[in-house]
Design a protein around this motif. Structure first.
Motif, PDB file in Angstrom:
ATOM      1  N   ILE A   1       0.800  -1.368  -0.101  1.00 20.96           N
ATOM      2  CA  ILE A   1      -0.399   0.094  -0.282  1.00 20.96           C
ATOM      3  C   ILE A   1       0.790   1.246  -0.214  1.00 20.96           C
ATOM      4  CG2 ILE A   1      -1.100   1.487   1.017  1.00 20.96           C
ATOM      5  CD1 ILE A   1      -2.556  -1.617   2.807  1.00 20.96           C
ATOM      6  N   ILE A   2       0.563   2.110  -0.862  1.00 22.16           N
ATOM      7  CA  ILE A   2       1.571   3.311  -1.402  1.00 22.16           C
ATOM      8  C   ILE A   2       1.078   4.433  -0.713  1.00 22.16           C
ATOM      9  CG2 ILE A   2       1.705   3.464  -3.482  1.00 22.16           C
ATOM     10  CD1 ILE A   2       4.993   4.123  -3.236  1.00 22.16           C
ATOM     11  N   ASP A   3       1.039   5.578  -0.227  1.00 30.32           N
ATOM     12  CA  ASP A   3      -0.229   6.810  -1.173  1.00 30.32           C
ATOM     13  C   ASP A   3       0.876   7.746  -2.516  1.00 30.32           C
ATOM     14  OD1 ASP A   3       1.975   8.287  -0.602  1.00 30.32           O
ATOM     15  OD2 ASP A   3       1.183   9.036   1.888  1.00 30.32           O
ATOM     16  N   ASP A   4      -0.122   8.259  -2.377  1.00 25.49           N
ATOM     17  CA  ASP A   4       0.060   9.524  -3.922  1.00 25.49           C
ATOM     18  C   ASP A   4       1.984  10.108  -3.861  1.00 25.49           C
ATOM     19  OD1 ASP A   4      -1.158  10.883  -2.036  1.00 25.49           O
ATOM     20  OD2 ASP A   4      -2.299  12.230  -4.057  1.00 25.49           O
ATOM     21  N   LYS A   5       2.077  10.294  -2.495  1.00 27.42           N
ATOM     22  CA  LYS A   5       3.589  10.570  -2.441  1.00 27.42           C
ATOM     23  C   LYS A   5       4.745  10.409  -2.583  1.00 27.42           C
ATOM     24  CE  LYS A   5       1.285  15.217  -1.342  1.00 27.42           C
ATOM     25  NZ  LYS A   5      -0.012  14.926  -1.605  1.00 27.42           N
ATOM     26  N   GLY A   6       4.129   8.979  -2.330  1.00 25.04           N
ATOM     27  CA  GLY A   6       5.401   7.781  -2.820  1.00 25.04           C
ATOM     28  C   GLY A   6       5.626   7.228  -1.521  1.00 25.04           C
ATOM     29  N   LYS A   7       4.852   7.622  -0.187  1.00 25.67           N
ATOM     30  CA  LYS A   7       5.697   6.736   0.664  1.00 25.67           C
ATOM     31  C   LYS A   7       4.892   5.825   1.311  1.00 25.67           C
ATOM     32  CE  LYS A   7       5.143   8.128   5.793  1.00 25.67           C
ATOM     33  NZ  LYS A   7       3.870   8.076   7.383  1.00 25.67           N
ATOM     34  N   VAL A   8       5.420   4.800   1.915  1.00 23.70           N
ATOM     35  CA  VAL A   8       4.802   3.309   1.593  1.00 23.70           C
ATOM     36  C   VAL A   8       4.299   2.889   2.696  1.00 23.70           C
ATOM     37  CG1 VAL A   8       5.371   0.489   1.481  1.00 23.70           C
ATOM     38  CG2 VAL A   8       6.900   2.644   0.182  1.00 23.70           C
ATOM     39  N   LEU A   9       2.650   2.322   2.771  1.00 20.25           N
ATOM     40  CA  LEU A   9       2.206   1.878   4.664  1.00 20.25           C
ATOM     41  C   LEU A   9       2.704   0.241   4.837  1.00 20.25           C
ATOM     42  CD1 LEU A   9      -0.540   4.901   2.965  1.00 20.25           C
ATOM     43  CD2 LEU A   9       1.449   4.817   3.936  1.00 20.25           C
ATOM     44  N   PHE A  10       2.171  -0.434   3.560  1.00 20.20           N
ATOM     45  CA  PHE A  10       2.725  -1.147   4.194  1.00 20.20           C
ATOM     46  C   PHE A  10       3.098  -2.842   3.025  1.00 20.20           C
ATOM     47  CE2 PHE A  10       0.328  -5.645   3.416  1.00 20.20           C
ATOM     48  CZ  PHE A  10       0.715  -5.961   5.286  1.00 20.20           C
ATOM     49  N   ASP A  11       3.892  -3.618   3.554  1.00 20.98           N
ATOM     50  CA  ASP A  11       4.251  -4.100   2.944  1.00 20.98           C
ATOM     51  C   ASP A  11       4.939  -5.606   2.831  1.00 20.98           C
ATOM     52  OD1 ASP A  11       6.315  -5.269   0.539  1.00 20.98           O
ATOM     53  OD2 ASP A  11       7.639  -3.456   0.841  1.00 20.98           O
ATOM     54  N   GLU A  12       3.573  -6.478   2.350  1.00 22.01           N
ATOM     55  CA  GLU A  12       4.369  -7.929   3.056  1.00 22.01           C
ATOM     56  C   GLU A  12       4.287  -8.702   2.026  1.00 22.01           C
ATOM     57  OE1 GLU A  12       1.957  -9.096   6.213  1.00 22.01           O
ATOM     58  OE2 GLU A  12       2.018 -11.369   5.888  1.00 22.01           O
ATOM     59  N   ARG A  13       5.450  -9.894   2.073  1.00 18.48           N
ATOM     60  CA  ARG A  13       4.912 -10.933   0.568  1.00 18.48           C
ATOM     61  C   ARG A  13       4.938 -12.655   1.244  1.00 18.48           C
ATOM     62  NH1 ARG A  13      10.318  -7.048  -1.740  1.00 18.48           N
ATOM     63  NH2 ARG A  13       9.833  -5.516  -0.675  1.00 18.48           N
ATOM     64  N   SER A  14       4.578 -13.656   0.992  1.00 16.49           N
ATOM     65  CA  SER A  14       5.085 -14.884   0.981  1.00 16.49           C
ATOM     66  C   SER A  14       5.289 -15.334  -0.078  1.00 16.49           C
ATOM     67  CB  SER A  14       3.557 -15.283   1.605  1.00 16.49           C
ATOM     68  OG  SER A  14       2.567 -15.374   0.303  1.00 16.49           O
ATOM     69  N   ILE A  15       6.471 -16.212  -0.163  1.00 13.81           N
ATOM     70  CA  ILE A  15       7.387 -16.368  -0.820  1.00 13.81           C
ATOM     71  C   ILE A  15       7.629 -17.640  -1.291  1.00 13.81           C
ATOM     72  CG2 ILE A  15       8.956 -16.056  -2.548  1.00 13.81           C
ATOM     73  CD1 ILE A  15       9.641 -13.502  -0.829  1.00 13.81           C
ATOM     74  N   TYR A  16       6.752 -18.624  -2.434  1.00 11.35           N
ATOM     75  CA  TYR A  16       7.356 -19.997  -2.780  1.00 11.35           C
ATOM     76  C   TYR A  16       8.451 -20.001  -2.913  1.00 11.35           C
ATOM     77  CZ  TYR A  16       6.309 -23.840  -5.815  1.00 11.35           C
ATOM     78  OH  TYR A  16       6.691 -24.684  -6.285  1.00 11.35           O
ATOM     79  N   LYS A  17       8.849 -21.306  -2.329  1.00 11.39           N
ATOM     80  CA  LYS A  17      10.112 -21.590  -2.328  1.00 11.39           C
ATOM     81  C   LYS A  17       9.952 -22.888  -2.831  1.00 11.39           C
ATOM     82  CE  LYS A  17      13.461 -18.673   0.167  1.00 11.39           C
ATOM     83  NZ  LYS A  17      12.295 -18.490   1.227  1.00 11.39           N
ATOM     84  N   PRO A  18      10.356 -23.267  -3.918  1.00 12.65           N
ATOM     85  CA  PRO A  18      10.184 -24.682  -5.123  1.00 12.65           C
ATOM     86  C   PRO A  18      11.364 -25.627  -3.979  1.00 12.65           C
ATOM     87  CG  PRO A  18      11.225 -23.504  -6.520  1.00 12.65           C
ATOM     88  CD  PRO A  18      11.138 -22.665  -5.511  1.00 12.65           C
ATOM     89  N   PRO A  19      11.038 -27.051  -4.386  1.00  7.97           N
ATOM     90  CA  PRO A  19      11.914 -27.805  -3.044  1.00  7.97           C
ATOM     91  C   PRO A  19      13.366 -27.704  -3.806  1.00  7.97           C
ATOM     92  CG  PRO A  19       9.861 -29.240  -3.944  1.00  7.97           C
ATOM     93  CD  PRO A  19       9.673 -27.524  -4.550  1.00  7.97           C
ATOM     94  N   LEU A  20      14.630 -28.019  -3.054  1.00 18.88           N
ATOM     95  CA  LEU A  20      15.618 -28.477  -3.559  1.00 18.88           C
ATOM     96  C   LEU A  20      15.956 -28.925  -4.614  1.00 18.88           C
ATOM     97  CD1 LEU A  20      18.401 -27.419  -2.166  1.00 18.88           C
ATOM     98  CD2 LEU A  20      18.870 -29.154  -1.645  1.00 18.88           C
ATOM     99  N   GLY A  21      16.643 -28.166  -5.755  1.00 16.24           N
ATOM    100  CA  GLY A  21      16.534 -29.127  -6.913  1.00 16.24           C
ATOM    101  C   GLY A  21      16.128 -28.783  -7.905  1.00 16.24           C
ATOM    102  N   LYS A  22      15.135 -28.035  -7.619  1.00 15.33           N
ATOM    103  CA  LYS A  22      13.361 -27.900  -8.625  1.00 15.33           C
ATOM    104  C   LYS A  22      13.207 -26.586  -8.462  1.00 15.33           C
ATOM    105  CE  LYS A  22      11.831 -32.584  -8.546  1.00 15.33           C
ATOM    106  NZ  LYS A  22      11.342 -32.712  -7.925  1.00 15.33           N
ATOM    107  N   GLY A  23      12.628 -26.556 -10.109  1.00 19.35           N
ATOM    108  CA  GLY A  23      11.758 -25.067 -10.490  1.00 19.35           C
ATOM    109  C   GLY A  23      10.897 -24.724 -10.020  1.00 19.35           C
ATOM    110  N   ILE A  24      10.072 -23.355 -10.064  1.00 18.47           N
ATOM    111  CA  ILE A  24       9.006 -23.400  -9.578  1.00 18.47           C
ATOM    112  C   ILE A  24       7.791 -24.082 -10.428  1.00 18.47           C
ATOM    113  CG2 ILE A  24       6.696 -21.183  -9.743  1.00 18.47           C
ATOM    114  CD1 ILE A  24       8.881 -19.085  -9.727  1.00 18.47           C
ATOM    115  N   HIS A  25       6.929 -25.166 -10.257  1.00 16.56           N
ATOM    116  CA  HIS A  25       5.665 -25.293 -10.893  1.00 16.56           C
ATOM    117  C   HIS A  25       4.782 -24.504  -9.867  1.00 16.56           C
ATOM    118  CE1 HIS A  25       2.656 -28.299 -11.323  1.00 16.56           C
ATOM    119  NE2 HIS A  25       3.975 -28.938 -11.380  1.00 16.56           N
ATOM    120  N   PRO A  26       4.073 -24.541 -11.169  1.00 12.55           N
ATOM    121  CA  PRO A  26       3.233 -23.352 -11.642  1.00 12.55           C
ATOM    122  C   PRO A  26       1.756 -23.725 -10.675  1.00 12.55           C
ATOM    123  CG  PRO A  26       3.899 -23.464 -13.349  1.00 12.55           C
ATOM    124  CD  PRO A  26       4.354 -24.571 -12.836  1.00 12.55           C
TER     125      PRO A  26
END
Ligand code: AMP
Ligand code: MG
Length: 323
Positions: free
Chosen positions: A17-42
């Motif tokens: 979430i950001i305002d129109d002045k460019g101030k970041v109000l919220f930033d959360e990310r959940s990141i999928y990590k493929p198993p070791l040795g594998k690429g992203i499985h869609p």
């Protein structure tokens, strides 16, 4: 004005979430990590996003109450993953009666880079796990001056890393080993303004089987692919007469790439910028910021027009916010 942006093109389900002045109000990310040795499985990445979306949305709405606009990554990306972000965005837009805007993921990387570095009209080097493009704003569009003909550069780092037994994401691990390496010959593949990485990765695999040191492979790989990228960027600078270069996308975090671009720019009296590491990888803040720009320039979307566009090209986007 505040915009909530949703990112879900590949490995990350993220809200910013950001305002129109460019101030970041919220930033959360959940990141999928493929198993070791594998690429992203869609499908597995999409399943991961489905499981984590509710929590990220709840946290966002708890933190900031008065949202004015909702934006989402409409493409390009993996269809299974894009679908999740688009659905969540439509739901929020209908429930809270807020306007909804679909954003091009590649252009969002550019606009957050410009906001965070304060550069104005750069040749952009967008290099990530899913994309490699040299882009500049010319004739009312972000035009692609050069791009990969096969796999993206970040993906090349990841494939190489997997082959020689390094952890994911591969880029930082390769960069670390490269510091102790010596030069071995590798193919150098620039075709006009386009780049190709698969042959170089194949040659690295061969060298690994022949017991060439990992450090030497990493060093030579990194020097080669970054030199290719820098060469094409220099030609785009010369052609467009621009005076700035901006690195965006996950690979922009590489200090070696930043240094090479700096040296090249010095020779041309241009300035080199790199998006801060925190906003180099996929995030929701960049989608929210582009949402602000698009909305303020008069963009509006009907819910029927919010289907994802899996191959949405950078040069097909109406850049209504730049004059
Ligand atoms: P993104 O797709 O924008 O989220 O960026 C992730 C990609 O950036 C992965 O392919 C990483 O291997 C790559 N990456 C991250 N740091 C570096 C680095 N220091 N050198 C090269 N590639 C990197
Ligand atoms: Mg990206």
């Amino acid at each position: 004005m505040k915009c909530l942006g949703i990112e879900s093109t590949a490995h990350s389900f993220a809200i910013g979430i950001i305002d129109d002045k460019g101030k970041v109000l919220f930033d959360e990310r959940s990141i999928y990590k493929p198993p070791l040795g594998k690429g992203i499985h869609p499908r597995e990445a999409a399943q991961f996003h489905t499981e984590h979306a509710t929590n990220v949305v709840k946290n966002a709405l708890k933190k900031v109450k008065d949202i004015d606009v909702i934006s989402f990554s409409q493409g390009p990306g993996l269809p299974n993953c894009l679908q999740i972000g688009a659905s969540v965005a439509r739901y929020l837009s209908i429930k809270y009666k807020k306007p909804l805007i679909g954003i091009n993921h590649c252009i969002a990387h550019i606009e957050i880079g410009k906001l965070m570095t304060n550069c104005k009209d750069p040749v952009v080097v967008y290099c990530s796990g899913g994309n490699t493009q040299i882009i500049a704003y010319v004739g009312k569009k972000y035009r692609i001056f050069g791009e990969t003909e096969d796999i993206p550069i970040g993906n090349a780092f990841d494939v190489l890393a997997r082959e020689i037994g390094l952890e994911m994401p591969g880029g930082p691990k390769v960069e670390k080993l490269a510091k102790k390496g010596k030069w071995v010959d590798l193919p150098y593949v620039v075709k006009g303004m386009d780049l190709s990485f698969t042959g170089i990765v194949t040659q690295c695999k061969k060298l690994h089987k022949e017991n060439v040191k990992k450090e030497d492979i990493c060093y030579s790989f990194q020097e080669t692919v970054f030199a290719m990228l820098t060469e094409v960027t220099e030609r785009a600078l010369a052609h467009t007469n621009k005076e700035e270069v901006l690195l965006v996308g996950g690979v922009a975090a590489s200090h070696r790439l930043q240094d090479m671009m700096k040296v090249m720019c010095r020779g041309r009296e241009a300035k080199s910028y790199s998006v801060p590491d925190k906003y180099a990888g996929d995030n929701g803040v960049m989608i929210a910021w582009n949402g602000i720009l698009a909305f303020k320039s008069g963009q509006k979307m009907k819910i029927e027009d919010t289907n994802f566009i899996k191959d949405w090209r950078t040069d097909d986007v109406d850049v209504t916010w730049l004059k």
